[in-house]
Design a protein around this motif. Structure first.
Motif, short mmCIF file in Angstrom:
data_model
loop_
_atom_site.label_atom_id
_atom_site.label_comp_id
_atom_site.label_asym_id
_atom_site.label_seq_id
_atom_site.Cartn_x
_atom_site.Cartn_y
_atom_site.Cartn_z
N THR A 173 52.59 31.83 39.12
CA THR A 173 52.88 33.03 39.26
C THR A 173 52.42 33.62 40.19
O THR A 173 52.95 34.77 40.89
CB THR A 173 52.03 33.58 37.95
N LEU A 174 51.41 33.02 41.05
CA LEU A 174 50.85 33.78 42.16
C LEU A 174 51.88 33.50 43.36
O LEU A 174 52.33 34.34 44.28
CB LEU A 174 49.47 33.25 42.62
N PHE A 175 52.61 32.34 43.19
CA PHE A 175 53.40 31.77 44.31
C PHE A 175 54.69 32.82 44.02
O PHE A 175 55.29 33.21 45.22
CB PHE A 175 53.72 30.51 44.34
N ASN A 176 55.12 32.89 42.99
CA ASN A 176 56.27 33.91 42.54
C ASN A 176 55.98 35.42 43.20
O ASN A 176 56.99 36.06 43.71
CB ASN A 176 56.48 33.83 41.14
N GLN A 177 54.70 35.65 43.13
CA GLN A 177 54.35 37.12 43.29
C GLN A 177 54.57 37.25 44.78
O GLN A 177 54.95 38.31 45.52
CB GLN A 177 52.98 37.38 42.86
N SER A 178 54.10 36.06 45.44
CA SER A 178 54.29 36.19 47.06
C SER A 178 55.69 36.11 47.47
O SER A 178 55.97 36.86 48.40
CB SER A 178 53.60 34.74 47.45
N LEU A 179 56.62 35.31 46.90
CA LEU A 179 57.97 35.51 47.15
C LEU A 179 58.54 37.03 47.15
O LEU A 179 59.06 37.43 47.67
CB LEU A 179 58.69 34.42 46.16
N THR A 180 58.31 37.54 46.01
CA THR A 180 58.52 38.87 45.54
C THR A 180 58.12 40.00 46.77
O THR A 180 58.78 40.64 47.24
CB THR A 180 58.17 39.26 44.18
N GLU A 181 57.06 39.57 46.93
CA GLU A 181 56.11 40.39 48.22
C GLU A 181 56.79 40.24 49.66
O GLU A 181 57.00 41.42 50.33
CB GLU A 181 54.66 40.17 48.37
N GLN A 182 57.57 39.09 49.73
CA GLN A 182 58.50 38.65 51.05
C GLN A 182 59.76 39.08 50.88
O GLN A 182 60.74 38.88 51.74
CB GLN A 182 58.08 37.54 51.42
N GLY A 183 60.27 39.67 49.71
CA GLY A 183 61.52 40.19 49.54
C GLY A 183 62.49 39.08 49.24
O GLY A 183 63.80 39.26 49.43
N ILE A 184 61.94 37.90 48.51
CA ILE A 184 62.78 37.02 48.11
C ILE A 184 63.08 36.87 46.64
O ILE A 184 62.07 36.79 45.99
CB ILE A 184 62.18 35.26 48.58
N GLY A 198 27.20 46.99 39.27
CA GLY A 198 28.43 46.16 38.58
C GLY A 198 27.94 44.95 38.14
O GLY A 198 26.72 44.47 38.41
N GLN A 199 28.88 44.29 37.73
CA GLN A 199 28.86 42.59 37.51
C GLN A 199 30.15 41.86 37.79
O GLN A 199 31.26 42.40 37.53
CB GLN A 199 28.57 42.73 35.85
N LYS A 200 29.83 40.68 38.32
CA LYS A 200 30.92 39.87 38.68
C LYS A 200 31.00 38.53 37.52
O LYS A 200 29.82 38.26 37.23
CB LYS A 200 30.79 39.33 39.95
N GLU A 201 32.07 38.19 37.13
CA GLU A 201 32.34 36.97 36.24
C GLU A 201 33.47 36.14 36.63
O GLU A 201 34.47 37.05 36.82
CB GLU A 201 32.27 37.75 34.82
N TRP A 202 33.36 35.00 36.80
CA TRP A 202 34.36 34.39 36.92
C TRP A 202 34.70 33.45 35.64
O TRP A 202 33.99 32.89 34.89
CB TRP A 202 34.02 33.24 37.97
N ILE A 203 36.23 33.55 35.28
CA ILE A 203 36.55 33.12 34.15
C ILE A 203 37.76 32.12 34.13
O ILE A 203 38.74 32.21 34.94
CB ILE A 203 37.13 34.47 33.26
N GLY A 204 37.64 30.95 33.50
CA GLY A 204 38.71 29.92 33.79
C GLY A 204 39.89 30.35 32.90
O GLY A 204 39.86 30.80 32.00
N VAL A 205 41.22 30.04 33.63
CA VAL A 205 42.45 30.60 33.06
C VAL A 205 42.87 29.11 32.01
O VAL A 205 42.53 28.02 32.15
CB VAL A 205 43.32 30.67 34.02
N TRP A 206 44.16 29.57 31.23
CA TRP A 206 44.59 28.61 30.32
C TRP A 206 45.83 28.38 31.16
O TRP A 206 46.56 29.13 31.43
CB TRP A 206 44.89 29.32 28.97
N GLU A 207 46.31 26.96 31.44
CA GLU A 207 47.23 26.70 32.01
C GLU A 207 47.15 27.05 33.77
O GLU A 207 48.06 27.87 34.07
CB GLU A 207 48.65 27.24 31.36
N PRO A 208 46.50 26.36 34.26
CA PRO A 208 46.27 26.53 35.71
C PRO A 208 47.51 26.40 36.77
O PRO A 208 47.59 26.88 37.64
CB PRO A 208 45.04 25.75 36.47
N THR A 209 48.64 25.44 35.98
CA THR A 209 49.62 25.16 36.77
C THR A 209 50.63 26.48 36.80
O THR A 209 50.99 26.99 37.73
CB THR A 209 50.69 23.97 36.07
N ARG A 210 50.60 27.24 35.75
CA ARG A 210 51.33 28.22 35.71
C ARG A 210 50.86 29.55 36.37
O ARG A 210 51.33 30.29 36.78
CB ARG A 210 51.47 28.72 34.06
N TYR A 211 49.61 29.48 36.21
CA TYR A 211 48.64 30.21 37.06
C TYR A 211 49.22 30.45 38.59
O TYR A 211 49.39 31.40 39.23
CB TYR A 211 47.20 30.12 36.81
#
Length: 484
Positions: free
Chosen positions: A273-284, A257-270
């Protein structure tokens, strides 16, 4: 003559190497170095700046165009690291705050929740998970307002002035934000890690995983699992100003296989999004929207997360040559000293700090903190002078420990030198920062010689046809130096 101890650190062990007398270059050392620099075919038409000093007293042992300004590539990070340690301190940490302008009643936060970033490049999905758990522990199960990401600790300029447009999607050219996230403990902030593995059956699409697991990026899978004798040919392309990543090509069915790191557009929203996902996973439950904005002055701090110390951050920063860390440190220096987190202010702070080490900043052109710019200019003699001067600082052990170690295979020890200089006379005896951009290869640091003494060197090769051949030339030069 002054006696000085140079500390060489490998992992958690330190060996003090006494410098009891000046290093006296053997008669043929300059001759050997001159011969290599003058006769090496891959240096024809190129420019080589070399400065070698005695670590004990800073005296010049050898000089070849050491005062000529050259592009330093990632050797610029030596200047950035030294300035950051001096300005911020080796125990400095970055903060990330959760704040609210509302009140908690009956397990409900009545108001907005603010995620305020203050430059931490080390935030992982698991850190957002811990924040969400903290909110749940406080009894919060619902948020009536919005989740607001506040990245105003720095300015809103995402790219350094000379970043090539072709580097936009790369992890080493990722956008800089005061609120961002990293996929792994290498802390490549503002990027995602994509791993492509072949399917079990020829002709099927390859399997693709993303770290962290997020729908912030959209993957278009145009891959195919090829025959076991086929070629591995994969391309990764992120659309401009979007987070759509197209992966195409073939992988042999037997490929790892192969690994690649890709920079995202708009890291603040990134990060949001991850924090909101964590909230959802905790039932918030979030009733409002995800948006960016500024935290009201009268908001109350709910929770504060602290990063690892700067001395620890230096390891992935320097050993793995992390551009994002360099640019973040520049902005952080600007914010702490002048109140403005920008490249303009940060570079001025950095320049002023370098003068304290005796650096003649009038000989420098500083455009960023990472060295990715082709406009940066630094003489080799100024870099070797810096490496002498920092030995007197209380944070020097942390600085030295952050440098890649020649031939040491462990990633967080050998870093960018882990596959180089493995011969007995140099393996484990060279602590140096590498640097590579198109047509440029550089290497500056410390080397323990055959006599057990320490020399400081800076090798800067510019205008190369093939920058990869520059590394071989550097390794030859270091071998000659180490043998004397």
């Amino acid at each position: 003559m002054k006696r000085l101890n140079s500390i060489i650190i490998i992992g958690f062990f330190a060996t003090v190497l006494p410098q009891t007398q000046p290093v006296l270059a053997a008669d043929n050392l300059p001759q050997q170095l001159n011969q290599l620099l003058n006769e090496e075919p891959d240096l024809q038409g190129a420019i080589a700046g070399v400065s070698i000093r005695n670590a004990a007293n800073g005296e010049i042992v050898y000089d070849h165009m050491g005062e000529i300004r050259l592009r330093p590539a990632s050797n610029m990070k030596l200047l950035t690291a030294a300035a950051a340690l001096s300005v911020l301190g080796q125990d400095y940490t970055f903060k990330t705050e959760l704040l609210t302008d509302g009140e908690v009643k009956k397990k409900t936060l009545l108001g907005d929740l603010y995620l305020k970033g203050k430059g931490d490049p080390t935030l992982l999905k698991e850190d957002f998970d811990k924040m969400a758990v903290e909110l749940k522990t406080m009894g919060i199960h619902k948020i009536t307002g919005n989740l607001v990401g506040d990245d105003t600790w720095y300015d809103d300029i995402r790219y350094s002035v000379d970043l090539p447009w072709s580097d936009e999607q790369t992890y080493y050219g990722a956008q800089i934000s005061a609120l961002t996230a990293s996929p792994t403990e290498d802390y490549d902030s503002g990027s995602v890690l994509i791993e492509v593995k072949p399917s079990n059956h020829e002709g099927e699409k390859a399997d693709i995983t993303i770290t962290p697991n997020t729908d912030f990026v959209k993957i278009i899978n145009q891959t195919e699992t090829g025959t076991k004798d086929g070629k591995k040919e994969l391309t990764f392309e992120r659309e401009h100003a979007k987070n759509t990543i197209r992966i195409s090509g073939t992988l042999p069915v037997t490929s790892t296989g192969q690994k690649e790191w890709i920079g995202v557009w708009e890291p603040t929203r990134y990060a949001l999004t991850l924090f909101n996902q964590s909230l959802t996973e905790q039932g918030i439950q979030l009733m409002g929207k995800i948006k960016t904005g500024t935290t009201p002055a009268d908001s109350k701090i709910v929770h504060t997360h602290s990063s690892i110390k700067l001395s620890e951050l230096l390891v992935p920063f320097m050993k793995l040559s992390n551009n994002g860390h360099a640019e973040t440190l520049v902005k952080e220096m600007g914010k702490v000293v002048t109140g403005e987190g920008s490249w303009e202010k940060g570079l001025k702070v950095m320049e002023a700090e370098l003068t304290k080490f005796g650096i003649n900043t009038e000989t420098l052109v500083l455009r960023d903190g990472s060295g990715i710019s082709h406009v940066n200019l630094v003489p080799a003699a100024q870099l070797s002078h810096l490496l002498v001067a920092v030995q007197q600082q209380i944070w020097f052990p942390a600085f030295l420990h952050s440098l890649p170690v020649a031939g040491e295979s462990e990633k967080k020890v050998g870093g960018t030198l882990r596959s180089r200089m493995k011969s007995q006379n140099v393996k484990g005896k060279v602590f140096a920062k590498t640097g590579t951009i198109s047509t440029v290869s550089t290497l500056s640091g410390y080397v323990q010689t055959k006599s057990g003494q320490t020399l400081i060197f800076s090798i800067m090769l510019n205008n190369l046809i093939d920058d990869s051949k520059g590394k071989k030339i550097e390794d030859k030069l270091i071998s000659i130096i180490a043998s004397h």
